[in-house]
Enzyme design. Structure first.
Site, mmCIF file in Angstrom:
data_model
loop_
_atom_site.group_PDB
_atom_site.id
_atom_site.type_symbol
_atom_site.label_atom_id
_atom_site.label_comp_id
_atom_site.label_asym_id
_atom_site.label_seq_id
_atom_site.Cartn_x
_atom_site.Cartn_y
_atom_site.Cartn_z
ATOM 1 N N GLN A 1 -30.194 -40.901 -2.867
ATOM 2 C CA GLN A 1 -30.668 -41.770 -3.955
ATOM 3 C C GLN A 1 -29.500 -42.325 -4.768
ATOM 4 O OE1 GLN A 1 -32.871 -39.928 -7.167
ATOM 5 N NE2 GLN A 1 -33.672 -41.874 -7.902
ATOM 6 N N TYR B 1 -31.470 -23.929 -7.086
ATOM 7 C CA TYR B 1 -30.733 -25.183 -7.308
ATOM 8 C C TYR B 1 -29.894 -25.076 -8.588
ATOM 9 C CZ TYR B 1 -30.276 -30.261 -8.323
ATOM 10 O OH TYR B 1 -29.822 -31.523 -8.606
#
Ligand code: NAD
Ligand code: AKB
Length: 317
Positions: free
Chosen positions: A12, A142
């Site tokens: 992205q 994460y």
């Protein structure tokens, strides 16, 4: 002129950052790379493209030498929701990939940009106006890789003098490339479905605030930090940045200014909801403003207007 190497360049951020940096530094001076063999024509046709798995340290190092690189932008990684599906893979790519990038930077004397995230905070962090320096005990794999990354970049700067720089990105909204499996992805999907179906079923609960930013502001922030005077960078590896904080109803209201019949419903995903609730509601970005002039341009309505215009053109092709 700088020679820049981007890992994870087809994601992205990378798919837009590559072209933005080629405009500034010259097409041949920005080498894009990704684990994917298939590269879109706008990237492979405008400059060098290499296939690279960042866990392969030998190939990584050979490419940096071959292209005489002096700055690595290390974007390759697994985002929050996908990381929870496979924590071992997330650790392998996010940590071992970064370790390779840092070791190569040490051996071949490169500078390094590493993006951290609002995920580097956790439920014990102050949630509102979250300070630059505060408690960081994330509960997602994460987030754990992001805090570890921030600390590793600090270590390589302090011990080896590597010019490491980084930001804590909020959720990024863009129309070019779909997001890659994160928790803030709803804020992109909502625009696609608003245009295509006039309705969206949201996986994040009403009333859940998270920090966000429009991609043009993110690209500008990266370039501004890369060009900043190193003497001013006190918090060099992990600047809080953000330009808005909203919950799903806010973005729906903003969309209805342009598409009055838009309908928002909810089908909450417990995993992504729990992740979202562990992240801040809004960040304090003063350090980024003071130390390198962070100055985003888009608020929610300006972003909505531009997203709907640009995405509308893209979807009608
Ligand atoms: P993305 O998922 O869209 O793209 C990541 C890219 O990395 C993909 O193109 C993928 O093919 C590539 N990749 C995965 N494993 C790889 C490997 N082993 N070797 C080489 N490439 C590999 O992610 P993005 O949104 O572009 O994010 C880039 C970085 O910015 C990540 O570190 C992410 O954590 C961070 N970040 C992103 C956001 C956001 O909202 N987009 C917010 C905060 C931080
Ligand atoms: C995600 O949701 O995982 C990313 C991020 C904020 O790091 N967009």
């Amino acid at each position: 002129m700088r020679k820049i190497f981007i890992t994870g360049a087809l994601g992205q951020i990378g798919s837009e950052l590559t072209l933005h940096l080629r405009d500034i530094y010259g097409d041949d001076n920005v080498i894009a790379s990704d684990i994917k063999a298939d590269c879109p024509q706008n990237i492979s046709g405008s400059g060098p493209y290499e296939v690279l798995d960042v866990r392969d340290s030998r190939s990584f190092s050979e490419l940096i030498s071959k292209h005489k690189v002096d700055l690595i932008l290390h974007l390759a990684g697994i985002l929050s929701a996908n990381a929870e599906k496979n924590p071992q893979l997330a650790w392998d790519i996010n940590i071992n990939g970064l370790y390779n990038a840092l070791e190569i930077s040490r051996n071949l004397r490169c500078s390094l940009f590493f993006p951290s995230s609002i995920a580097a905070f956790g439920p014990s962090t102050p949630m509102d106006n979250t300070p630059q320096l505060t408690i960081q005990r994330p509960t997602t794999i994460y987030g754990i890789t992001k805090v570890t990354g921030e600390l590793l970049c600090d270590y390589y700067h302090n011990k080896y003098g590597i010019d490491t720089r980084g930001v804590r990105f909020p959720g990024l909204v863009s129309y070019d490339t779909l997001p890659g499996g994160g928790t803030t992805d709803y804020a992109v999907h909502i625009y696609y479905e608003a245009l295509q179906k006039r309705s969206y079923s949201c996986f994040i609960k009403r009333g859940t605030y998270m920090d966000m930013m429009y991609m043009p502001d993110a690209l500008e922030a990266v370039v501004t930090l890369l060009e900043a005077d190193p003497a001013r960078l006190v918090n060099r590896n992990a600047y809080n940045i953000s330009s808005m904080s909203f919950e799903p109803e806010d973005i729906a209201l903003s969309i209805r200014k342009y598409l009055p019949d838009f309908v928002l419903t909810y089908n909450v995903d417990p995993v992504r909801q729990q992740i979202a609730e562990s992240w801040p509601n809004s960040l304090d970005v003063t350090a980024a403003m003071e130390e390198w002039g962070f100055c985003p341009q888009y608020d929610l309505d300006a972003m909505t207007k531009d997203m709907l215009e640009k995405l509308g053109v893209k979807l009608s092709r």
